[in-house]
Every structure is written in structure tokens, then in C-alpha cells.
Design a protein around this motif. Structure first.
Motif, mmCIF file in Angstrom:
data_model
loop_
_atom_site.group_PDB
_atom_site.id
_atom_site.type_symbol
_atom_site.label_atom_id
_atom_site.label_comp_id
_atom_site.label_asym_id
_atom_site.label_seq_id
_atom_site.Cartn_x
_atom_site.Cartn_y
_atom_site.Cartn_z
ATOM 1 N N LYS A 1 0.775 -1.642 0.041
ATOM 2 C CA LYS A 1 -0.183 0.186 0.277
ATOM 3 C C LYS A 1 0.650 0.900 0.217
ATOM 4 C CE LYS A 1 -3.199 2.724 3.240
ATOM 5 N NZ LYS A 1 -4.436 2.044 3.163
ATOM 6 N N VAL B 1 -10.877 4.985 -1.542
ATOM 7 C CA VAL B 1 -9.773 5.475 -1.506
ATOM 8 C C VAL B 1 -8.596 5.128 -3.169
ATOM 9 C CG1 VAL B 1 -7.415 4.244 -0.369
ATOM 10 C CG2 VAL B 1 -9.505 5.001 1.276
ATOM 11 N N THR C 1 -11.116 12.779 2.899
ATOM 12 C CA THR C 1 -11.292 11.321 2.690
ATOM 13 C C THR C 1 -11.652 11.336 4.575
ATOM 14 O OG1 THR C 1 -10.149 8.824 3.363
ATOM 15 C CG2 THR C 1 -9.083 10.616 3.305
ATOM 16 N N TYR C 2 -12.211 10.178 5.124
ATOM 17 C CA TYR C 2 -12.285 9.585 6.967
ATOM 18 C C TYR C 2 -11.141 9.108 6.939
ATOM 19 C CZ TYR C 2 -16.818 11.444 6.419
ATOM 20 O OH TYR C 2 -18.271 11.732 6.145
ATOM 21 N N ASP C 3 -10.334 8.450 6.728
ATOM 22 C CA ASP C 3 -8.637 7.857 6.065
ATOM 23 C C ASP C 3 -7.433 8.980 6.444
ATOM 24 O OD1 ASP C 3 -6.409 6.391 6.380
ATOM 25 O OD2 ASP C 3 -6.833 4.727 4.685
ATOM 26 N N THR D 1 -4.749 7.650 7.660
ATOM 27 C CA THR D 1 -3.527 7.503 7.066
ATOM 28 C C THR D 1 -3.007 8.001 5.694
ATOM 29 O OG1 THR D 1 -3.438 4.952 8.686
ATOM 30 C CG2 THR D 1 -1.895 5.766 6.988
ATOM 31 N N LEU D 2 -4.394 7.860 5.334
ATOM 32 C CA LEU D 2 -4.074 8.470 3.690
ATOM 33 C C LEU D 2 -4.249 10.178 3.452
ATOM 34 C CD1 LEU D 2 -4.673 7.448 0.551
ATOM 35 C CD2 LEU D 2 -6.800 8.052 0.999
ATOM 36 N N ASN E 1 -9.959 6.880 16.321
ATOM 37 C CA ASN E 1 -9.368 6.644 15.068
ATOM 38 C C ASN E 1 -7.989 6.664 14.965
ATOM 39 O OD1 ASN E 1 -11.977 7.651 13.840
ATOM 40 N ND2 ASN E 1 -11.577 8.332 13.233
ATOM 41 N N ALA F 1 -3.342 -1.800 8.500
ATOM 42 C CA ALA F 1 -4.518 -2.224 7.903
ATOM 43 C C ALA F 1 -4.397 -4.149 7.393
ATOM 44 C CB ALA F 1 -4.949 -2.089 6.085
#
Length: 549
Positions: free
Chosen positions: A2, A105, A123-125, A127-128, A258, A495
Motif C-alpha cells: 500500500k 480510497v 477522506t475519513y482515513d 493514514t491516507l 481513530n 491495515a
């Protein structure tokens, strides 16, 4: 893998951003990367749009495939048209770009890789978001907010550290809803039949669950009773009782919401040793798993819960009236069960007490951030995008997007908006959540003594009041944000570790030999890199705490 994919995507977008600015004078081209970024932002942000010459802004919007018949599309409907007309008066020409919700994503990465991302993406991520900021894929916004975002600073300024990286703001965000929490719910009608009090501890809950199974207060047949209904760990949208019931065992959320695992508390940080442990090789977590294993062996959990990864069976148990206790965020479950059991009474209960008497819900006592909203480096005029977001806040656009128009969708009674026809509103304002980038910013909080204006049913009012009180009494005081702190192990392995944790937890709970399966669970965690993950998280917590001083 990733990480390598994200790195490739961001390499592409940074290259494209550089190409966009290739016409700059040589003196600018020889400046440092940070100076170049600031000079680009300053020059590009100077082009202020007007109604006659508006700035084009493309905006991401989720496509959930839920557009009612006759209401257009997610990119062209009554509300996009209204907002387009209003924004044009301020010098913005808006266009929406659809993103399939279940491919969020992947789609965002593809946009970034090809340089085709809209001017506002989200985004809600976490890490991203951090990876995009770290590798130069999105604009740094401090100077642009200072110049074009006075209302951003005034209303959501306290949230900007959560959309920052290494002390610099790289994102925008809105406020989440006013916090309410009433996740633990029990069949009060069953308790009344059994003449049993509401459980306040794990031991009391265990006795209640056994009584539900043995005495069948709902007359559904002892073999059909599901005392404690849960889906598999990690089921999307359903905590699955692995969150709020870990707290009484002493599992904490020391890394903050989170920053760990969405369906479990993140784990325990030891101030004395500086060590952090996720809820795998943690004594308190082991006792929780042992208790759950005991419940499973006694037939108090669904037989097939470990494979109910969609929550379908769980929802069937609730709907058919055979479930007695759940952990689910929805404020009221009566509507889910009332067709099968007209006299049903699902009641929210207070957080269960730990051995030390403490009680906890996960939420904090103030409005939090909504999502990570970003401006890709390929956006040619980031200052105008910041100005647009500021305009949204200044003009309370979210209020219209969420509530509609007075006289058509709601009426004002003592300053409170009362829906005229809820069914009509649900169909007409079908995409309020996805259109509303600023969330509940500037929204009013209906006081308890006026809830009767919004909720005709006394029970509904009581549940809302309870849910508010639970947060006030048992919620955390503030956030611990790890956003913007480099966590390469998490980026590479987070992940996979999350997937392993959820699958391993289910195996431990259903195990015939608990000790053997738990040892296997812990050993696998470390083999997959769980030790490095926890060590990195401990360092991040220390850095986050230092940043608060």
C-alpha cells in the motif's frame, strides 16, 4: 505494498504540480521546495473570481447509489443547482465529481495518480491524509487560511491541528454533530417480566444474560433466544460490542479515537514505562476475551456471530425480537423491533462500571472534526478553494443543505426548526450528508427543555437527554490527535494488523481451548509486526503529548 502504491501516486501528482508551475522565472525555480510552494500559492491565490468571471471549482461528492426516482443525480440535482446559483454570486463556478462510496480510497488514489483530482477532495482515513501531506500531494494551507479564511479560523480553528502535518495545516474540516452516546441497550420489557434491575457491572450483565436464556421472558422459545446479539468483530457501522464492553475490563483508548482500531479501544499507554499495548497482548484485553469465550460456551452469544461480517444476522435478531442486549450506536432500536414485538422497550443504559468504579464512553464532550478535506497540488488556485470553504461557513450553507427551506421543509417554533413532513424531507434532501462539507458548523443545539418541539413522543425526548448526559458524565475531556505524526509502520502494516486483530479475536472467543488459541493470537500479532506497531504508537503518543505543552 500500500505504501509503495501511495508513493507512486504522489510522485505522479508532485511531478504534475511542478509541470503546472514550469513557466515561473528561473529565480523562483531555484528556490527551496517550501519557498516554491509558498510563492506558487501566493501567485495563484491572487486571482479572485467574480460573478462575471467566476473561478471554476470541482468538488468531490459520494455516490451511494441512493438517488430517489425523479431527483436527478448526485452531481446534478435540486441542491447542486441551488448551491451553484448561490456560489456564482460570490464568484465561484461549481462542478461536482462523483466518487463511488465503496471505492473511496481507490478512486482518490487514482485521481491523484493521474492528476485529475477535483479541487476539493476528502477522506475519513487519517493514514491516507498523512501520506498525501507527507509526500507533497496536497497544498499547505496556513497562509491561505490566514488570508482567505477568517471564518474558518473563527469556527473550526480549534480543529485545524487535527488536519495538520508537522505543525503545518494541510486540510480543512467541519464540525461533527453535537456528541450523543447511548450504545449499550437492553430489553427493559424483559427485565420487567423477570423483575431484574438494570445491570451496572459485567457480573450483573452476565447474570441477566443467563436469565434471558433460561427463562425466555419474550416467549420466543429458549432455543431461539439470543441474549447478547453481536456481529463479527470489525463489522462496518456496528461496533459489535468490542468497544464499550472492553472499557469495564480496563482496556483504555489512550491513543485516541481513530488512532487505533475503530471497533475496539486503541489500547493502554503506560506513563511510567512509556510503553503502549494494543488490545491483543494486554492482560485487560485477555480477561475481556475470556469473558466473551465463556458467554459463547454458555450459548449466550449467536452461534455463527464470527462469520456474520455484514451484520445481516445481527440485524435479523434485533428485527425479529429475539435479542436481549446489544452495543449499537443508534439512539433508539424500538423502530427496528416494533413490527415483531409491539410492546418492545429497548432502553439505553449507562456505561458499565469497571473494577475501580470508573465508567466511560468513547466520545469527547465537544464537537469533533468531520473529515479530512484536502486541496490537491494540481489545483491551480488553492486560495480560491479556501475562500469558497470560508464562504460556506460564513453563509451557513450547511443549514440549508441539511434542513431545506422554511415553509417547505420545516417551520420555526420558538427558534427551533420543526420538520413539516419527514418522509418528504428524506426523499427531497436525500444527499444532505454528502453535500454538506462543513458539517454542523454554526448549527444550534436545541436545549433539553425545548426538545418537545422536535420530539412529540416523550420516550424519544428521554433517550436524547440520556445520550447527552452520558457524554457529559462519561466522555473524554479532549482529543489526542496523532494526525501529522509520521507512522511508517502503521502506513505499511496497519491495515493487515487490523484485519488480523478482528479475525483473531473472533477465533479466540469461539475457541474450545481458550488459552491455546489466545497464545496463538498473541504470537501471530508479534510475527505480523504488532510489537513494532505498538512501539511506534507509543512514540507518537509521547510526541502528541509534548505538542500539547
Amino acid at each position: 505494498m500500500k505504501k509503495r502504491v501511495v508513493s507512486f501516486f504522489l510522485a505522479c501528482i508532485v511531478a504534475m504540480a511542478a509541470f503546472t508551475a514550469c513557466g515561473a522565472p528561473s529565480s523562483t525555480q531555484s528556490a527551496s521546495g517550501s519557498e516554491l510552494a509558498n510563492s506558487e500559492a501566493a501567485s495563484q491565490a491572487a486571482n479572485i473570481g467574480t460573478p462575471d468571471n467566476p473561478t471554476k471549482i470541482r468538488i468531490e461528492v459520494f455516490d451511494r447509489g441512493n438517488v430517489p426516482e425523479g431527483k436527478g443525480t448526485v452531481t446534478d440535482n435540486r441542491w447542486t443547482q441551488w448551491l451553484k446559483e448561490e456560489a456564482l454570486k460570490a464568484g465561484f463556478d461549481l462542478e461536482w465529481v462523483a466518487c463511488p462510496r465503496d471505492q473511496e480510497v481507490e478512486k482518490l488514489n487514482a485521481w491523484m495518480a493521474t492528476g485529475s483530482a477535483p479541487d476539493l477532495v476528502f477522506t475519513y482515513d487519517a493514514t491516507l491524509f498523512t501520506s498525501f501531506a507527507q509526500q507533497g500531494g496536497i497544498w499547505e494551507l496556513d497562509d491561505l487560511i490566514a488570508e482567505y479564511g477568517p471564518h474558518i479560523e473563527e469556527t473550526v480553528g480549534y480543529l485545524l491541528p487535527q488536519v495538520s502535518y508537522q505543525g503545518k495545516v494541510y486540510g480543512l474540516t467541519g464540525q461533527s454533530a453535537f456528541p450523543t452516546a447511548a450504545p449499550l441497550k437492553i430489553r427493559q420489557d424483559w427485565l420487567d417480566i423477570l423483575d431484574m434491575p438494570v445491570p451496572t457491572t459485567i457480573d450483573e450483565l452476565t447474570e441477566v444474560l443467563r436469565a434471558f436464556k433460561e427463562k425466555d421472558p419474550g416467549n420466543v422459545g429458549s432455543e431461539n433466544v439470543v441474549p447478547f446479539a453481536i456481529p463479527a468483530p470489525g463489522t462496518v457501522g456496528l461496533p459489535g460490542a468490542y468497544l464499550n464492553l472492553m472499557f469495564p475490563f480496563g482496556v483504555r483508548d489512550d491513543a485516541g479515537y481513530n488512532n487505533g482500531f475503530a471497533c475496539m479501544p486503541s489500547g493502554n499507554y503506560d506513563e511510567a514505562t512509556g510503553e503502549f499495548r494494543s488490545p491483543v497482548d494486554l492482560p485487560e484485553a485477555k480477561e475481556f476475551y475470556r469473558w466473551m469465550n465463556q458467554l459463547y460456551k454458555e450459548g449466550l452469544l449467536p452461534l455463527e456471530f464470527a462469520i456474520d461480517t455484514t451484520g445481516e444476522k445481527y440485524m435479523q435478531y434485533v428485527a425479529s425480537g429475539v435479542a436481549g442486549f446489544v452495543d449499537q450506536n443508534a439512539l433508539d432500536l424500538n423502530p427496528n423491533t416494533i413490527d415483531a414485538v409491539p410492546t418492545v422497550d429497548w432502553e439505553p443504559i449507562e456505561p458499565l462500571k469497571g473494577k475501580d468504579g470508573s465508567q466511560r464512553v468513547q466520545l469527547v464532550k465537544k464537537q469533533g472534526m468531520r473529515m479530512y478535506i484536502m486541496i490537491p497540488k494540481t489545483t491551480e488556485n488553492p486560495g480560491e478553494v479556501v475562500r469558497y470553504f470560508d464562504w460556506l461557513i460564513e453563509n451557513n450553507v450547511n443549514d440549508v443543505i441539511s434542513n431545506g427551506f422554511e415553509g417547505e421543509h420545516y417551520k420555526l417554533v420558538e427558534g427551533v426548526k420543526i420538520a413539516i413532513d419527514k418522509e418528504y424531507n428524506a426523499k427531497d434532501i436525500f444527499n444532505a450528508t454528502d453535500m454538506n462539507l462543513t458539517g454542523f458548523t454554526n448549527q444550534t443545539y436545541t436545549p433539553n427543555d425545548k426538545l418537545y418541539l422536535q420530539y412529540e413522543n416523550e420516550r424519544d425526548r428521554e433517550i436524547v437527554i440520556k445520550a447527552r448526559e452520558f457524554v457529559e458524565k462519561y466522555g473524554a475531556e479532549d482529543y489526542l490527535s496523532l494526525v501529522g505524526i509520521d507512522r511508517p509502520v502503521n502506513m505499511e502494516s496497519g491495515a493487515a494488523l487490523k484485519k488480523y486483530m478482528y479475525e483473531g479475536a473472533a477465533k479466540v472467543i469461539v475457541a474450545e481451548d481458550f488459552e491455546a488459541e489466545y497464545k496463538k493470537y498473541v504470537d501471530g500479532w508479534y510475527q505480523l509486526g504488532g510489537g513494532e506497531f505498538d512501539a511506534e504508537l507509543a512514540a507518537a503518543i509521547q510526541q502528541a503529548k509534548a505538542n500539547l505543552k
